[in-house]
Scaffold this motif. Structure first.
Motif, PDB file in Angstrom:
ATOM      1  N   LEU A   1      13.245 -21.477  65.363  1.00 16.42           N
ATOM      2  CA  LEU A   1      12.138 -21.579  64.421  1.00 16.42           C
ATOM      3  C   LEU A   1      12.558 -21.093  63.036  1.00 16.42           C
ATOM      4  CD1 LEU A   1       9.046 -21.928  63.743  1.00 16.42           C
ATOM      5  CD2 LEU A   1       8.812 -19.543  64.443  1.00 16.42           C
ATOM      6  N   CYS A   2      13.209 -19.949  62.982  1.00 19.17           N
ATOM      7  CA  CYS A   2      13.649 -19.396  61.694  1.00 19.17           C
ATOM      8  C   CYS A   2      14.662 -20.317  61.024  1.00 19.17           C
ATOM      9  CB  CYS A   2      14.218 -17.993  61.878  1.00 19.17           C
ATOM     10  SG  CYS A   2      12.942 -16.756  62.212  1.00 19.17           S
ATOM     11  N   GLY A   3      15.533 -20.934  61.803  1.00 13.74           N
ATOM     12  CA  GLY A   3      16.498 -21.885  61.241  1.00 13.74           C
ATOM     13  C   GLY A   3      15.798 -23.049  60.559  1.00 13.74           C
ATOM     14  N   ILE A   4      14.748 -23.548  61.168  1.00 12.52           N
ATOM     15  CA  ILE A   4      13.977 -24.647  60.573  1.00 12.52           C
ATOM     16  C   ILE A   4      13.295 -24.174  59.295  1.00 12.52           C
ATOM     17  CG2 ILE A   4      11.996 -26.185  60.902  1.00 12.52           C
ATOM     18  CD1 ILE A   4      12.761 -26.171  63.944  1.00 12.52           C
ATOM     19  N   LEU A   5      12.687 -22.989  59.344  1.00 14.53           N
ATOM     20  CA  LEU A   5      12.008 -22.452  58.162  1.00 14.53           C
ATOM     21  C   LEU A   5      12.986 -22.233  57.005  1.00 14.53           C
ATOM     22  CD1 LEU A   5       9.595 -19.896  59.877  1.00 14.53           C
ATOM     23  CD2 LEU A   5       9.023 -22.171  58.991  1.00 14.53           C
ATOM     24  N   LEU A   6      14.192 -21.788  57.312  1.00 10.27           N
ATOM     25  CA  LEU A   6      15.203 -21.585  56.273  1.00 10.27           C
ATOM     26  C   LEU A   6      15.557 -22.894  55.577  1.00 10.27           C
ATOM     27  CD1 LEU A   6      17.561 -19.019  58.019  1.00 10.27           C
ATOM     28  CD2 LEU A   6      16.225 -18.632  55.943  1.00 10.27           C
ATOM     29  N   ASP A   7      15.551 -23.998  56.328  1.00  9.09           N
ATOM     30  CA  ASP A   7      15.835 -25.311  55.739  1.00  9.09           C
ATOM     31  C   ASP A   7      14.687 -25.808  54.869  1.00  9.09           C
ATOM     32  OD1 ASP A   7      18.329 -25.457  56.937  1.00  9.09           O
ATOM     33  OD2 ASP A   7      17.626 -26.674  58.637  1.00  9.09           O
TER      34      ASP A   7
ATOM     35  N   PHE B   1      12.039 -23.760  53.392  1.00  7.85           N
ATOM     36  CA  PHE B   1      11.496 -22.851  52.385  1.00  7.85           C
ATOM     37  C   PHE B   1      12.612 -22.071  51.709  1.00  7.85           C
ATOM     38  CE2 PHE B   1       8.148 -23.502  55.548  1.00  7.85           C
ATOM     39  CZ  PHE B   1       7.059 -23.794  54.750  1.00  7.85           C
ATOM     40  N   CYS B   2      12.398 -21.689  50.468  1.00 10.81           N
ATOM     41  CA  CYS B   2      13.359 -20.875  49.724  1.00 10.81           C
ATOM     42  C   CYS B   2      13.165 -19.416  50.114  1.00 10.81           C
ATOM     43  CB  CYS B   2      13.171 -21.049  48.218  1.00 10.81           C
ATOM     44  SG  CYS B   2      13.648 -22.658  47.622  1.00 10.81           S
ATOM     45  N   ILE B   3      13.939 -18.977  51.097  1.00 13.50           N
ATOM     46  CA  ILE B   3      13.826 -17.609  51.593  1.00 13.50           C
ATOM     47  C   ILE B   3      15.167 -17.224  52.204  1.00 13.50           C
ATOM     48  CG2 ILE B   3      12.976 -18.323  53.860  1.00 13.50           C
ATOM     49  CD1 ILE B   3      11.104 -15.856  53.774  1.00 13.50           C
ATOM     50  N   ASP B   4      15.499 -15.946  52.147  1.00 12.31           N
ATOM     51  CA  ASP B   4      16.749 -15.508  52.764  1.00 12.31           C
ATOM     52  C   ASP B   4      16.530 -15.271  54.256  1.00 12.31           C
ATOM     53  OD1 ASP B   4      16.650 -12.307  53.245  1.00 12.31           O
ATOM     54  OD2 ASP B   4      15.483 -12.853  51.453  1.00 12.31           O
ATOM     55  N   LYS B   5      17.620 -15.307  55.006  1.00 10.56           N
ATOM     56  CA  LYS B   5      17.553 -15.246  56.466  1.00 10.56           C
ATOM     57  C   LYS B   5      16.859 -13.977  56.966  1.00 10.56           C
ATOM     58  CE  LYS B   5      20.335 -15.526  60.631  1.00 10.56           C
ATOM     59  NZ  LYS B   5      21.650 -15.689  61.223  1.00 10.56           N
ATOM     60  N   LYS B   6      17.228 -12.826  56.442  1.00 21.85           N
ATOM     61  CA  LYS B   6      16.662 -11.556  56.925  1.00 21.85           C
ATOM     62  C   LYS B   6      15.153 -11.505  56.683  1.00 21.85           C
ATOM     63  CE  LYS B   6      16.988  -7.471  58.731  1.00 21.85           C
ATOM     64  NZ  LYS B   6      17.194  -7.349  60.161  1.00 21.85           N
ATOM     65  N   THR B   7      14.720 -11.875  55.480  1.00 24.60           N
ATOM     66  CA  THR B   7      13.293 -11.878  55.164  1.00 24.60           C
ATOM     67  C   THR B   7      12.545 -12.844  56.068  1.00 24.60           C
ATOM     68  OG1 THR B   7      13.747 -11.293  52.861  1.00 24.60           O
ATOM     69  CG2 THR B   7      11.586 -12.247  53.326  1.00 24.60           C
ATOM     70  N   CYS B   8      13.129 -14.018  56.298  1.00 23.27           N
ATOM     71  CA  CYS B   8      12.514 -15.015  57.166  1.00 23.27           C
ATOM     72  C   CYS B   8      12.320 -14.456  58.568  1.00 23.27           C
ATOM     73  CB  CYS B   8      13.376 -16.278  57.199  1.00 23.27           C
ATOM     74  SG  CYS B   8      12.685 -17.596  58.219  1.00 23.27           S
ATOM     75  N   GLU B   9      13.364 -13.852  59.118  1.00 20.75           N
ATOM     76  CA  GLU B   9      13.281 -13.307  60.469  1.00 20.75           C
ATOM     77  C   GLU B   9      12.252 -12.193  60.576  1.00 20.75           C
ATOM     78  OE1 GLU B   9      17.865 -14.292  61.854  1.00 20.75           O
ATOM     79  OE2 GLU B   9      17.352 -12.247  61.265  1.00 20.75           O
ATOM     80  N   VAL B  10      12.284 -11.265  59.630  1.00 19.31           N
ATOM     81  CA  VAL B  10      11.346 -10.139  59.660  1.00 19.31           C
ATOM     82  C   VAL B  10       9.909 -10.636  59.520  1.00 19.31           C
ATOM     83  CG1 VAL B  10      10.576  -8.084  58.390  1.00 19.31           C
ATOM     84  CG2 VAL B  10      13.004  -8.415  58.860  1.00 19.31           C
TER      85      VAL B  10
END
Length: 93
Positions: free
Chosen positions: A57-63, A65-74
């Motif tokens: 899910l986070c991998g899809i969101l990273l593609d 939205f403009c967000i860094d991986k750590k922020t996305c996961e948290v």
């Protein structure tokens, strides 16, 4: 159950959902509560219509939205754990 990156998540069966102006709104029949989700929350809800891991899910969101991986996961974990506390999602280890 605590939602972690390795957890498999999907929409729960309780809430009744609809989309209003690009945002998801839902009502929990079990709890009698009303919930509204912003654009990102609505996108997460769409994506978990089928079971998937939080890391995917986070991998899809990273593609998308403009967000860094750590922020996305948290942020995703905080959001998903709130949904789990309200019994709005199903979680498997």
């Amino acid at each position: 159950m605590i939602v972690e990156l390795s957890s498999i998540i999907s929409q729960g069966t309780d809430p009744i959902c609809t989309e209003v102006d690009g945002e998801t709104v839902m009502m929990s029949i079990e709890k009698g509560n009303y919930y509204g989700m912003n654009g990102v929350g609505s996108r997460i809800w769409q994506l978990i219509a089928e079971p998937m891991s939080v890391s995917v899910l986070c991998g899809i969101l990273l593609d998308e939205f403009c967000i860094d991986k750590k922020t996305c996961e948290v942020d995703a974990l905080i959001f998903l754990n709130k949904l789990e506390e309200q019994n709005l999602i199903q979680v498997r280890s």
